[in-house]
Design an enzyme around this catalytic site. Structure first.
Site, PDB file in Angstrom:
ATOM      1  CG  HIS A   1      30.659 -51.168  18.160  1.00 42.91           C
ATOM      2  ND1 HIS A   1      30.632 -51.245  19.539  1.00 42.91           N
ATOM      3  CD2 HIS A   1      30.033 -52.276  17.725  1.00 42.91           C
ATOM      4  CE1 HIS A   1      30.001 -52.340  19.910  1.00 42.91           C
ATOM      5  NE2 HIS A   1      29.632 -52.992  18.830  1.00 42.91           N
TER       6      HIS A   1
ATOM      7  CG  HIS B   1      35.255 -47.614  25.793  1.00 42.29           C
ATOM      8  ND1 HIS B   1      35.051 -48.728  25.010  1.00 42.29           N
ATOM      9  CD2 HIS B   1      35.431 -48.068  27.054  1.00 42.29           C
ATOM     10  CE1 HIS B   1      35.087 -49.809  25.772  1.00 42.29           C
ATOM     11  NE2 HIS B   1      35.303 -49.436  27.025  1.00 42.29           N
TER      12      HIS B   1
HETATM   13 ZN    ZN Z   1      33.389 -47.683  19.818  1.00 37.77          ZN
END
Ligand code: ZN
Length: 388
Positions: free
Chosen positions: A281, A348
Protein backbone atom coordinates in the site's frame (compact mmCIF):
# COMPACT_ATOMS: atom_id res chain seq x y z
CA UNK A 1 5.90 -2.71 -15.25
CA UNK A 2 4.54 -6.17 -15.85
CA UNK A 3 4.62 -8.39 -12.86
CA UNK A 4 4.59 -12.08 -12.60
CA UNK A 5 3.25 -12.91 -9.17
CA UNK A 6 0.50 -15.07 -10.62
CA UNK A 7 2.76 -16.73 -13.10
CA UNK A 8 5.17 -17.79 -10.39
CA UNK A 9 2.49 -18.69 -7.86
CA UNK A 10 3.13 -22.03 -6.15
CA UNK A 11 0.22 -23.72 -7.92
CA UNK A 12 1.90 -23.61 -11.29
CA UNK A 13 4.53 -26.16 -12.07
CA UNK A 14 5.73 -25.83 -15.62
CA UNK A 15 8.00 -27.99 -17.72
CA UNK A 16 11.25 -26.01 -17.76
CA UNK A 17 14.14 -26.17 -20.22
CA UNK A 18 17.47 -24.38 -20.16
CA UNK A 19 18.61 -22.19 -23.02
CA UNK A 20 21.62 -20.03 -23.84
CA UNK A 21 21.23 -16.59 -25.35
CA UNK A 22 24.00 -14.60 -26.98
CA UNK A 23 23.85 -10.78 -26.76
CA UNK A 24 25.59 -8.09 -28.78
CA UNK A 25 25.40 -4.31 -29.26
CA UNK A 26 27.48 -1.67 -31.03
CA UNK A 27 25.07 1.26 -30.98
CA UNK A 28 24.39 2.76 -27.52
CA UNK A 29 26.29 -0.25 -26.33
CA UNK A 30 26.93 1.19 -22.85
CA UNK A 31 23.27 0.88 -21.95
CA UNK A 32 21.74 -1.70 -24.28
CA UNK A 33 23.06 -4.90 -22.68
CA UNK A 34 21.83 -3.76 -19.28
CA UNK A 35 18.40 -2.91 -20.63
CA UNK A 36 18.10 -6.21 -22.48
CA UNK A 37 19.15 -8.02 -19.29
CA UNK A 38 16.46 -6.27 -17.36
CA UNK A 39 13.82 -7.11 -19.98
CA UNK A 40 14.77 -10.78 -19.76
CA UNK A 41 14.76 -10.74 -15.96
CA UNK A 42 11.25 -9.30 -15.99
CA UNK A 43 9.89 -11.58 -18.69
CA UNK A 44 7.37 -14.03 -17.23
CA UNK A 45 8.60 -16.84 -19.48
CA UNK A 46 12.28 -16.68 -18.50
CA UNK A 47 14.28 -17.04 -15.34
CA UNK A 48 17.81 -15.70 -15.69
CA UNK A 49 20.17 -18.24 -14.11
CA UNK A 50 23.54 -16.74 -15.01
CA UNK A 51 25.09 -13.89 -16.97
CA UNK A 52 28.57 -13.54 -18.37
CA UNK A 53 31.02 -10.69 -18.19
CA UNK A 54 30.88 -8.15 -21.01
CA UNK A 55 33.41 -8.65 -23.83
CA UNK A 56 34.55 -6.10 -26.37
CA UNK A 57 35.05 -7.25 -29.96
CA UNK A 58 35.80 -5.82 -33.36
CA UNK A 59 32.87 -6.17 -35.78
CA UNK A 60 32.74 -9.19 -38.06
CA UNK A 61 32.46 -8.52 -41.78
CA UNK A 62 35.38 -6.16 -42.11
CA UNK A 63 33.48 -2.87 -42.34
CA UNK A 64 35.91 0.00 -41.90
CA UNK A 65 35.01 2.39 -39.13
CA UNK A 66 32.13 0.31 -37.76
CA UNK A 67 32.03 0.63 -33.98
CA UNK A 68 33.26 -2.24 -31.78
CA UNK A 69 30.75 -4.53 -30.13
CA UNK A 70 29.99 -5.45 -26.60
CA UNK A 71 29.06 -9.12 -26.30
CA UNK A 72 27.69 -11.11 -23.39
CA UNK A 73 25.68 -14.26 -22.77
CA UNK A 74 22.78 -15.28 -20.58
CA UNK A 75 21.69 -18.69 -19.35
CA UNK A 76 17.96 -18.95 -18.74
CA UNK A 77 15.41 -21.45 -17.56
CA UNK A 78 12.24 -21.20 -19.63
CA UNK A 79 8.89 -22.83 -20.21
CA UNK A 80 8.66 -21.37 -23.72
CA UNK A 81 9.38 -23.65 -26.66
CA UNK A 82 12.31 -22.61 -28.90
CA UNK A 83 10.14 -20.79 -31.46
CA UNK A 84 8.26 -18.88 -28.76
CA UNK A 85 11.47 -18.02 -26.97
CA UNK A 86 13.05 -16.69 -30.16
CA UNK A 87 9.92 -14.63 -30.87
CA UNK A 88 10.01 -13.14 -27.38
CA UNK A 89 13.68 -12.22 -27.85
CA UNK A 90 12.78 -10.50 -31.12
CA UNK A 91 10.06 -8.56 -29.30
CA UNK A 92 12.54 -7.41 -26.66
CA UNK A 93 14.94 -6.36 -29.43
CA UNK A 94 12.31 -4.25 -31.17
CA UNK A 95 11.13 -2.71 -27.88
CA UNK A 96 14.75 -1.65 -27.38
CA UNK A 97 14.83 0.01 -30.79
CA UNK A 98 16.42 -2.67 -32.94
CA UNK A 99 15.46 -2.48 -36.59
CA UNK A 100 16.33 -5.68 -38.44
CA UNK A 101 17.53 -5.16 -41.97
CA UNK A 102 18.80 -7.55 -44.60
CA UNK A 103 22.37 -6.56 -43.81
CA UNK A 104 23.57 -8.99 -41.18
CA UNK A 105 26.69 -6.93 -40.48
CA UNK A 106 24.89 -3.60 -39.98
CA UNK A 107 25.53 -1.81 -36.66
CA UNK A 108 22.79 -2.66 -34.21
CA UNK A 109 21.47 -1.53 -30.86
CA UNK A 110 20.85 -5.02 -29.62
CA UNK A 111 21.11 -8.58 -30.83
CA UNK A 112 19.54 -11.40 -28.83
CA UNK A 113 20.24 -14.75 -30.45
CA UNK A 114 19.06 -18.10 -29.22
CA UNK A 115 22.24 -20.18 -29.35
CA UNK A 116 21.34 -23.44 -27.61
CA UNK A 117 18.13 -24.93 -26.27
CA UNK A 118 18.72 -28.01 -24.14
CA UNK A 119 20.34 -30.59 -26.40
CA UNK A 120 18.01 -29.80 -29.28
CA UNK A 121 19.24 -30.12 -32.87
CA UNK A 122 16.66 -28.82 -35.31
CA UNK A 123 16.30 -26.75 -38.47
CA UNK A 124 13.51 -24.19 -38.36
CA UNK A 125 12.39 -21.87 -41.11
CA UNK A 126 15.41 -19.61 -41.72
CA UNK A 127 17.30 -20.54 -38.53
CA UNK A 128 18.61 -23.52 -36.69
CA UNK A 129 19.66 -24.92 -33.35
CA UNK A 130 22.38 -24.97 -32.26
CA UNK A 131 23.20 -21.57 -33.74
CA UNK A 132 26.02 -22.29 -36.24
CA UNK A 133 27.71 -18.96 -35.30
CA UNK A 134 28.77 -20.31 -31.95
CA UNK A 135 31.32 -22.71 -33.40
CA UNK A 136 32.63 -19.97 -35.72
CA UNK A 137 33.18 -16.91 -33.55
CA UNK A 138 34.86 -16.60 -30.20
CA UNK A 139 32.87 -13.44 -29.39
CA UNK A 140 29.77 -15.66 -29.39
CA UNK A 141 31.30 -18.76 -27.84
CA UNK A 142 33.49 -17.30 -25.08
CA UNK A 143 30.63 -15.60 -23.16
CA UNK A 144 28.43 -18.68 -23.65
CA UNK A 145 31.16 -20.94 -22.27
CA UNK A 146 31.46 -18.63 -19.28
CA UNK A 147 27.82 -19.21 -18.24
CA UNK A 148 27.71 -22.89 -19.28
CA UNK A 149 31.22 -24.39 -19.39
CA UNK A 150 30.06 -27.99 -19.05
CA UNK A 151 27.16 -27.73 -21.52
CA UNK A 152 27.70 -30.36 -24.21
CA UNK A 153 27.28 -29.04 -27.73
CA UNK A 154 24.72 -31.46 -29.22
CA UNK A 155 26.40 -31.91 -32.60
CA UNK A 156 30.08 -31.34 -31.70
CA UNK A 157 29.80 -33.71 -28.74
CA UNK A 158 32.20 -31.70 -26.56
CA UNK A 159 31.63 -29.14 -23.80
CA UNK A 160 31.52 -25.42 -24.60
CA UNK A 161 34.72 -25.07 -22.59
CA UNK A 162 36.51 -27.61 -24.79
CA UNK A 163 35.03 -26.02 -27.89
CA UNK A 164 36.40 -22.62 -26.83
CA UNK A 165 39.99 -23.83 -26.95
CA UNK A 166 39.47 -25.02 -30.49
CA UNK A 167 37.63 -21.95 -31.82
CA UNK A 168 39.93 -19.45 -30.13
CA UNK A 169 43.00 -21.24 -31.53
CA UNK A 170 41.63 -20.92 -35.06
CA UNK A 171 40.73 -17.24 -34.81
CA UNK A 172 43.17 -14.44 -35.32
CA UNK A 173 41.16 -11.63 -33.74
CA UNK A 174 40.72 -12.59 -30.10
CA UNK A 175 38.01 -11.21 -27.93
CA UNK A 176 39.09 -9.11 -25.01
CA UNK A 177 37.30 -8.52 -21.81
CA UNK A 178 35.73 -5.10 -21.55
CA UNK A 179 36.88 -2.80 -18.72
CA UNK A 180 35.93 -4.02 -15.29
CA UNK A 181 33.25 -1.42 -14.61
CA UNK A 182 31.26 -2.80 -17.50
CA UNK A 183 31.07 -6.22 -15.96
CA UNK A 184 28.64 -4.72 -13.55
CA UNK A 185 26.15 -3.78 -16.25
CA UNK A 186 24.71 -7.17 -15.46
CA UNK A 187 24.60 -8.81 -12.07
CA UNK A 188 27.16 -11.57 -12.32
CA UNK A 189 25.19 -14.48 -10.93
CA UNK A 190 21.75 -13.68 -12.31
CA UNK A 191 20.52 -13.08 -8.79
CA UNK A 192 21.15 -9.85 -7.01
CA UNK A 193 23.90 -9.18 -4.59
CA UNK A 194 23.19 -6.92 -1.67
CA UNK A 195 25.66 -4.40 -3.07
CA UNK A 196 23.61 -1.22 -3.41
CA UNK A 197 26.65 0.98 -4.04
CA UNK A 198 27.40 2.91 -7.21
CA UNK A 199 30.76 2.40 -8.88
CA UNK A 200 32.31 5.24 -10.90
CA UNK A 201 30.99 5.11 -14.44
CA UNK A 202 28.59 2.32 -13.61
CA UNK A 203 25.51 1.86 -15.77
CA UNK A 204 22.71 -0.15 -14.22
CA UNK A 205 19.22 0.66 -15.41
CA UNK A 206 18.80 3.97 -17.22
CA UNK A 207 15.00 3.73 -17.42
CA UNK A 208 14.46 3.04 -13.74
CA UNK A 209 17.04 5.67 -12.84
CA UNK A 210 15.19 8.36 -14.77
CA UNK A 211 11.94 7.43 -12.99
CA UNK A 212 13.67 7.84 -9.63
CA UNK A 213 15.14 11.18 -10.78
CA UNK A 214 11.58 12.35 -11.56
CA UNK A 215 10.45 11.15 -8.17
CA UNK A 216 13.18 13.23 -6.52
CA UNK A 217 12.08 16.34 -8.45
CA UNK A 218 8.49 15.71 -7.46
CA UNK A 219 9.26 15.54 -3.75
CA UNK A 220 11.00 18.92 -4.07
CA UNK A 221 14.59 17.75 -4.31
CA UNK A 222 17.40 18.68 -6.65
CA UNK A 223 18.68 15.46 -8.23
CA UNK A 224 21.81 17.32 -9.39
CA UNK A 225 23.07 18.13 -5.92
CA UNK A 226 26.06 16.07 -4.98
CA UNK A 227 24.52 13.81 -2.36
CA UNK A 228 21.79 12.72 -4.77
CA UNK A 229 23.78 12.29 -7.98
CA UNK A 230 23.99 8.48 -7.77
CA UNK A 231 20.84 8.00 -5.71
CA UNK A 232 18.69 6.94 -8.71
CA UNK A 233 21.16 4.16 -9.48
CA UNK A 234 21.29 2.99 -5.87
CA UNK A 235 17.50 3.05 -5.60
CA UNK A 236 17.18 1.04 -8.82
CA UNK A 237 19.55 -1.58 -7.41
CA UNK A 238 17.88 -1.65 -4.02
CA UNK A 239 14.44 -2.07 -5.56
CA UNK A 240 15.68 -4.86 -7.80
CA UNK A 241 16.93 -6.72 -4.75
CA UNK A 242 13.90 -6.00 -2.58
CA UNK A 243 11.57 -7.29 -5.31
CA UNK A 244 13.78 -10.14 -6.53
CA UNK A 245 11.21 -12.68 -5.32
CA UNK A 246 9.19 -11.93 -8.46
CA UNK A 247 11.98 -13.25 -10.63
CA UNK A 248 12.69 -16.46 -8.79
CA UNK A 249 11.15 -19.81 -9.41
CA UNK A 250 10.00 -21.49 -6.22
CA UNK A 251 11.44 -24.83 -7.31
CA UNK A 252 14.78 -23.25 -8.15
CA UNK A 253 14.81 -21.75 -4.63
CA UNK A 254 14.30 -25.17 -3.07
CA UNK A 255 16.81 -26.67 -5.47
CA UNK A 256 16.38 -30.35 -4.61
CA UNK A 257 16.75 -29.82 -0.85
CA UNK A 258 13.83 -32.18 -0.17
CA UNK A 259 14.89 -35.40 1.51
CA UNK A 260 13.36 -38.67 2.59
CA UNK A 261 12.22 -38.32 6.20
CA UNK A 262 13.34 -41.91 6.91
CA UNK A 263 10.34 -42.59 9.07
CA UNK A 264 10.50 -39.36 11.07
CA UNK A 265 7.00 -38.16 11.89
CA UNK A 266 7.78 -35.60 14.60
CA UNK A 267 6.76 -32.02 14.10
CA UNK A 268 9.51 -29.91 12.52
CA UNK A 269 9.58 -26.30 13.72
CA UNK A 270 11.83 -23.51 12.44
CA UNK A 271 11.40 -20.31 14.39
CA UNK A 272 12.89 -16.82 14.61
CA UNK A 273 13.26 -16.55 10.82
CA UNK A 274 13.84 -12.86 10.15
CA UNK A 275 11.97 -11.36 7.24
CA UNK A 276 12.10 -7.97 5.53
CA UNK A 277 9.36 -7.02 3.09
CA UNK A 278 7.59 -3.94 1.72
CA UNK A 279 3.90 -3.23 2.17
CA UNK A 280 2.10 -2.98 -1.11
CA UNK A 281 0.00 0.00 0.00
CA UNK A 282 2.82 2.42 0.78
CA UNK A 283 5.95 0.65 -0.47
CA UNK A 284 7.38 1.06 3.03
CA UNK A 285 9.18 -1.75 4.84
CA UNK A 286 7.64 -4.16 7.27
CA UNK A 287 9.82 -6.66 9.05
CA UNK A 288 9.71 -9.23 11.79
CA UNK A 289 10.00 -12.91 12.52
CA UNK A 290 8.34 -16.01 11.17
CA UNK A 291 7.84 -19.47 12.63
CA UNK A 292 7.21 -22.32 10.22
CA UNK A 293 6.21 -25.87 11.13
CA UNK A 294 5.10 -29.05 9.42
CA UNK A 295 4.31 -32.67 10.18
CA UNK A 296 6.30 -34.73 7.67
CA UNK A 297 4.67 -37.37 5.52
CA UNK A 298 7.75 -39.05 4.03
CA UNK A 299 9.59 -35.84 3.10
CA UNK A 300 11.58 -33.21 4.91
CA UNK A 301 13.18 -30.00 3.67
CA UNK A 302 16.63 -28.51 4.41
CA UNK A 303 16.31 -25.98 7.23
CA UNK A 304 17.99 -23.12 5.40
CA UNK A 305 15.51 -23.60 2.57
CA UNK A 306 12.65 -22.74 4.90
CA UNK A 307 14.25 -19.34 5.42
CA UNK A 308 14.78 -19.02 1.66
CA UNK A 309 11.08 -19.74 1.11
CA UNK A 310 10.21 -16.90 3.47
CA UNK A 311 12.64 -14.58 1.59
CA UNK A 312 11.12 -15.64 -1.71
CA UNK A 313 7.72 -14.33 -0.66
CA UNK A 314 9.05 -11.37 1.37
CA UNK A 315 11.07 -9.88 -1.50
CA UNK A 316 8.15 -8.34 -3.32
CA UNK A 317 5.32 -5.94 -2.51
CA UNK A 318 3.24 -7.71 0.10
CA UNK A 319 0.60 -7.71 2.76
CA UNK A 320 1.57 -9.76 5.78
CA UNK A 321 -1.57 -11.94 5.74
CA UNK A 322 -0.97 -13.03 2.16
CA UNK A 323 2.71 -13.67 2.73
CA UNK A 324 1.84 -15.92 5.71
CA UNK A 325 -0.59 -17.92 3.57
CA UNK A 326 1.84 -18.17 0.66
CA UNK A 327 4.59 -19.62 2.83
CA UNK A 328 2.17 -22.21 4.30
CA UNK A 329 0.82 -23.13 0.86
CA UNK A 330 4.30 -23.50 -0.61
CA UNK A 331 5.30 -25.88 2.22
CA UNK A 332 2.20 -27.94 1.42
CA UNK A 333 2.97 -27.82 -2.28
CA UNK A 334 6.60 -28.92 -2.13
CA UNK A 335 6.33 -31.55 0.63
CA UNK A 336 2.70 -32.65 0.83
CA UNK A 337 3.00 -32.99 4.66
CA UNK A 338 0.23 -34.03 7.06
CA UNK A 339 -0.03 -30.37 7.93
CA UNK A 340 1.79 -27.03 7.92
CA UNK A 341 1.64 -23.89 10.05
CA UNK A 342 3.10 -20.41 9.78
CA UNK A 343 2.97 -17.56 12.29
CA UNK A 344 4.44 -14.15 11.53
CA UNK A 345 4.92 -11.13 13.77
CA UNK A 346 5.64 -7.95 11.84
CA UNK A 347 6.35 -4.29 12.50
CA UNK A 348 5.01 -2.01 9.77
CA UNK A 349 6.81 1.27 9.16
CA UNK A 350 3.80 2.76 7.37
CA UNK A 351 1.97 2.59 10.71
CA UNK A 352 4.88 3.18 13.07
CA UNK A 353 6.13 6.30 11.26
CA UNK A 354 2.68 7.85 11.45
CA UNK A 355 2.33 6.96 15.10
CA UNK A 356 -0.68 4.74 14.33
CA UNK A 357 0.91 1.74 15.95
CA UNK A 358 2.68 1.66 19.30
CA UNK A 359 6.38 1.19 18.55
CA UNK A 360 6.56 -2.13 20.33
CA UNK A 361 3.39 -3.83 19.15
CA UNK A 362 3.62 -6.32 16.33
CA UNK A 363 0.98 -7.49 13.91
CA UNK A 364 0.45 -11.24 14.22
CA UNK A 365 -0.81 -13.37 11.34
CA UNK A 366 -1.13 -17.12 11.09
CA UNK A 367 -1.95 -19.80 8.54
CA UNK A 368 -2.83 -23.39 9.49
CA UNK A 369 -3.08 -26.23 6.99
CA UNK A 370 -4.02 -29.92 7.32
CA UNK A 371 -3.65 -31.37 10.82
CA UNK A 372 -2.67 -27.98 12.24
CA UNK A 373 -6.12 -26.82 11.26
CA UNK A 374 -8.14 -29.93 12.05
CA UNK A 375 -6.40 -31.04 15.24
CA UNK A 376 -6.42 -28.65 18.21
CA UNK A 377 -3.67 -30.62 19.99
CA UNK A 378 -1.24 -30.35 17.08
CA UNK A 379 -1.97 -26.66 16.83
CA UNK A 380 -1.41 -25.99 20.52
CA UNK A 381 1.76 -28.09 20.56
CA UNK A 382 3.09 -25.83 17.80
CA UNK A 383 1.99 -22.64 19.54
CA UNK A 384 3.65 -23.83 22.78
CA UNK A 385 6.88 -24.57 20.92
CA UNK A 386 7.14 -21.11 19.40
CA UNK A 387 6.26 -19.22 22.58
CA UNK A 388 9.36 -17.38 23.79
ZN1 ZN B 1 1.50 0.14 4.35
Amino acid sequence: MRRRSEWRSPGRVAEMSEALISMGSNVDRDVMLGRAMRAMRQHPGMIVLATSAVYETAPVGGIDGAPDFYNAAVRVSTDLDPTELREQLRLIESRLGRVRTGDKYAPRRIDLDLSLYGNLTEAFEGWELPDPELVKYSHVLVPLAEVAPGWIHPTEGVTLDELTDKVVAEETELVRRAPDALRRIVPSDGRFSVDFEADPGEVYDPEMESLVRNLLVNVGEDPEREGLLRTPLRVAKALDFLTSGYNEDLHAVINNAIFDSEGATEMVVVKDIEFYSMCEHHMLPFFGKAAVAYLPKGKIIGLSKVARLVDHFARRLQVQERMTNQVADSIVEVMAPHGAAVVMAGHHLCMMMRGVQKQSSAMITSAMRGTFKSDARTRSEFLDLIRD
